[in-house]
Design a protein around this motif. Structure first.
Motif, PDB file in Angstrom:
ATOM      1  N   PRO A   1      -6.498  98.647  60.192  1.00 48.89           N
ATOM      2  CA  PRO A   1      -7.566 100.210  59.886  1.00 48.89           C
ATOM      3  C   PRO A   1      -7.378 100.115  58.240  1.00 48.89           C
ATOM      4  O   PRO A   1      -8.403 100.961  57.710  1.00 48.89           O
ATOM      5  CB  PRO A   1      -7.290 100.240  60.797  1.00 48.89           C
ATOM      6  CG  PRO A   1      -7.159 100.009  62.118  1.00 48.89           C
ATOM      7  CD  PRO A   1      -5.898  99.220  61.702  1.00 48.89           C
ATOM      8  N   THR A   2      -6.616 100.201  57.964  1.00 49.04           N
ATOM      9  CA  THR A   2      -5.847 101.543  56.834  1.00 49.04           C
ATOM     10  C   THR A   2      -5.967  99.873  54.838  1.00 49.04           C
ATOM     11  O   THR A   2      -5.836 100.682  54.316  1.00 49.04           O
ATOM     12  CB  THR A   2      -4.752 102.198  56.762  1.00 49.04           C
ATOM     13  OG1 THR A   2      -3.776 101.273  57.172  1.00 49.04           O
ATOM     14  CG2 THR A   2      -4.670 102.489  57.932  1.00 49.04           C
ATOM     15  N   GLY A   3      -4.985  99.115  55.881  1.00 46.01           N
ATOM     16  CA  GLY A   3      -5.193  97.633  53.976  1.00 46.01           C
ATOM     17  C   GLY A   3      -4.973  96.743  55.328  1.00 46.01           C
ATOM     18  O   GLY A   3      -5.005  96.259  56.497  1.00 46.01           O
ATOM     19  N   ILE A   4      -4.120  95.957  53.704  1.00 46.87           N
ATOM     20  CA  ILE A   4      -3.718  94.559  54.314  1.00 46.87           C
ATOM     21  C   ILE A   4      -2.704  94.358  53.894  1.00 46.87           C
ATOM     22  O   ILE A   4      -2.625  94.784  52.629  1.00 46.87           O
ATOM     23  CB  ILE A   4      -5.134  93.747  53.268  1.00 46.87           C
ATOM     24  CG1 ILE A   4      -6.346  93.428  53.579  1.00 46.87           C
ATOM     25  CG2 ILE A   4      -4.983  91.864  53.841  1.00 46.87           C
ATOM     26  CD1 ILE A   4      -7.738  92.703  52.925  1.00 46.87           C
ATOM     27  N   ASP A   5      -1.723  93.528  53.986  1.00 50.51           N
ATOM     28  CA  ASP A   5      -0.735  93.345  53.697  1.00 50.51           C
ATOM     29  C   ASP A   5      -0.843  91.769  53.234  1.00 50.51           C
ATOM     30  O   ASP A   5      -1.119  90.986  54.393  1.00 50.51           O
ATOM     31  CB  ASP A   5       0.340  93.218  54.996  1.00 50.51           C
ATOM     32  CG  ASP A   5       0.544  94.499  55.915  1.00 50.51           C
ATOM     33  OD1 ASP A   5       0.843  95.498  54.684  1.00 50.51           O
ATOM     34  OD2 ASP A   5       1.068  95.166  56.406  1.00 50.51           O
ATOM     35  N   LEU A   6       0.063  91.600  52.134  1.00 51.45           N
ATOM     36  CA  LEU A   6      -0.311  90.344  51.374  1.00 51.45           C
ATOM     37  C   LEU A   6       0.999  89.428  50.822  1.00 51.45           C
ATOM     38  O   LEU A   6       2.131  90.538  50.906  1.00 51.45           O
ATOM     39  CB  LEU A   6      -1.136  90.466  50.063  1.00 51.45           C
ATOM     40  CG  LEU A   6      -2.443  91.280  50.070  1.00 51.45           C
ATOM     41  CD1 LEU A   6      -2.472  91.211  48.487  1.00 51.45           C
ATOM     42  CD2 LEU A   6      -3.572  90.048  50.601  1.00 51.45           C
ATOM     43  N   VAL A   7       0.924  88.655  50.847  1.00 56.61           N
ATOM     44  CA  VAL A   7       2.124  87.420  50.314  1.00 56.61           C
ATOM     45  C   VAL A   7       1.706  87.218  49.099  1.00 56.61           C
ATOM     46  O   VAL A   7       0.386  86.262  48.798  1.00 56.61           O
ATOM     47  CB  VAL A   7       2.580  86.124  51.187  1.00 56.61           C
ATOM     48  CG1 VAL A   7       3.491  85.423  50.355  1.00 56.61           C
ATOM     49  CG2 VAL A   7       2.782  87.134  52.639  1.00 56.61           C
ATOM     50  N   VAL A   8       1.708  87.160  48.038  1.00 55.00           N
ATOM     51  CA  VAL A   8       1.178  87.011  46.341  1.00 55.00           C
ATOM     52  C   VAL A   8       2.621  85.947  46.104  1.00 55.00           C
ATOM     53  O   VAL A   8       3.189  86.542  45.843  1.00 55.00           O
ATOM     54  CB  VAL A   8       1.257  88.078  45.596  1.00 55.00           C
ATOM     55  CG1 VAL A   8       0.836  88.127  44.376  1.00 55.00           C
ATOM     56  CG2 VAL A   8       0.331  89.209  47.013  1.00 55.00           C
ATOM     57  N   GLU A   9       1.560  85.265  45.306  1.00 49.97           N
ATOM     58  CA  GLU A   9       2.565  83.978  44.687  1.00 49.97           C
ATOM     59  C   GLU A   9       2.543  84.483  43.496  1.00 49.97           C
ATOM     60  O   GLU A   9       1.314  85.088  42.629  1.00 49.97           O
ATOM     61  CB  GLU A   9       1.651  82.762  44.881  1.00 49.97           C
ATOM     62  CG  GLU A   9       2.163  81.980  46.643  1.00 49.97           C
ATOM     63  CD  GLU A   9       3.227  81.519  46.839  1.00 49.97           C
ATOM     64  OE1 GLU A   9       4.459  81.464  45.620  1.00 49.97           O
ATOM     65  OE2 GLU A   9       3.687  81.990  48.157  1.00 49.97           O
ATOM     66  N   THR A  10       3.317  84.479  42.849  1.00 45.92           N
ATOM     67  CA  THR A  10       3.583  85.146  41.471  1.00 45.92           C
ATOM     68  C   THR A  10       4.531  83.835  40.440  1.00 45.92           C
ATOM     69  O   THR A  10       4.950  83.027  41.114  1.00 45.92           O
ATOM     70  CB  THR A  10       4.388  86.496  40.456  1.00 45.92           C
ATOM     71  OG1 THR A  10       5.847  86.516  40.968  1.00 45.92           O
ATOM     72  CG2 THR A  10       4.155  87.438  41.817  1.00 45.92           C
ATOM     73  N   PRO A  11       4.422  83.885  39.150  1.00 47.33           N
ATOM     74  CA  PRO A  11       5.589  83.403  38.756  1.00 47.33           C
ATOM     75  C   PRO A  11       6.916  83.183  38.892  1.00 47.33           C
ATOM     76  O   PRO A  11       7.847  82.080  38.056  1.00 47.33           O
ATOM     77  CB  PRO A  11       5.133  82.945  36.472  1.00 47.33           C
ATOM     78  CG  PRO A  11       3.791  84.041  36.431  1.00 47.33           C
ATOM     79  CD  PRO A  11       3.983  84.560  37.774  1.00 47.33           C
ATOM     80  N   ARG A  12       7.416  84.400  39.289  1.00 51.15           N
ATOM     81  CA  ARG A  12       8.952  84.505  39.986  1.00 51.15           C
ATOM     82  C   ARG A  12       9.083  84.130  41.266  1.00 51.15           C
ATOM     83  O   ARG A  12      10.382  84.198  41.901  1.00 51.15           O
ATOM     84  CB  ARG A  12       9.252  85.778  40.151  1.00 51.15           C
ATOM     85  CG  ARG A  12       9.082  86.590  38.581  1.00 51.15           C
ATOM     86  CD  ARG A  12       9.379  88.024  38.577  1.00 51.15           C
ATOM     87  NE  ARG A  12       8.151  88.898  39.053  1.00 51.15           N
ATOM     88  CZ  ARG A  12       6.925  88.790  39.070  1.00 51.15           C
ATOM     89  NH1 ARG A  12       6.571  88.405  38.555  1.00 51.15           N
ATOM     90  NH2 ARG A  12       6.199  89.651  39.457  1.00 51.15           N
ATOM     91  N   GLY A  13       7.827  83.807  42.274  1.00 50.09           N
ATOM     92  CA  GLY A  13       7.852  83.354  43.203  1.00 50.09           C
ATOM     93  C   GLY A  13       7.479  84.254  44.173  1.00 50.09           C
ATOM     94  O   GLY A  13       6.200  84.946  43.777  1.00 50.09           O
TER      95      GLY A  13
END
Length: 91
Positions: A44-56
């Protein structure tokens, strides 16, 4: 595409809203260089993400403007508001 009630909001967000998750990660997740993002958990307060970046891959949390009162039914409104703010921030 229907935005009616989904049995699994997390699956729907990941399947249908990758561009919006990416914008949220870039604007509010602390990863402006993100190349993709997927939701790992929604509450209810937000979203946990797995984010792909150039560093992994990295983790990030993006919060809704206000807690969702009628979770999960009100999730759509909160998600639209979040992604609207994210896109405005990125332009």
């Amino acid at each position: 595409m229907s935005h009616d009630r989904h049995a699994d909001p997390l699956q729907h967000i990941n399947t249908e809203h990758g561009d919006e998750l990416l914008a949220a990660a870039q604007a509010f997740g602390g990863h402006p260089d993100a190349t993709s993002a997927r939701a790992e958990r929604v509450d209810p307060t937000g979203i946990d993400l797995v984010v792909e970046t150039p560093r992994g891959p990295v983790s990030a949390r993006v919060d809704f403007a206000a807690p969702v009162r009628d979770y999960p039914d009100g999730l759509r409104v909160a998600f639209v508001e979040l992604t609207t703010r994210a896109r405005a921030t990125l332009t």
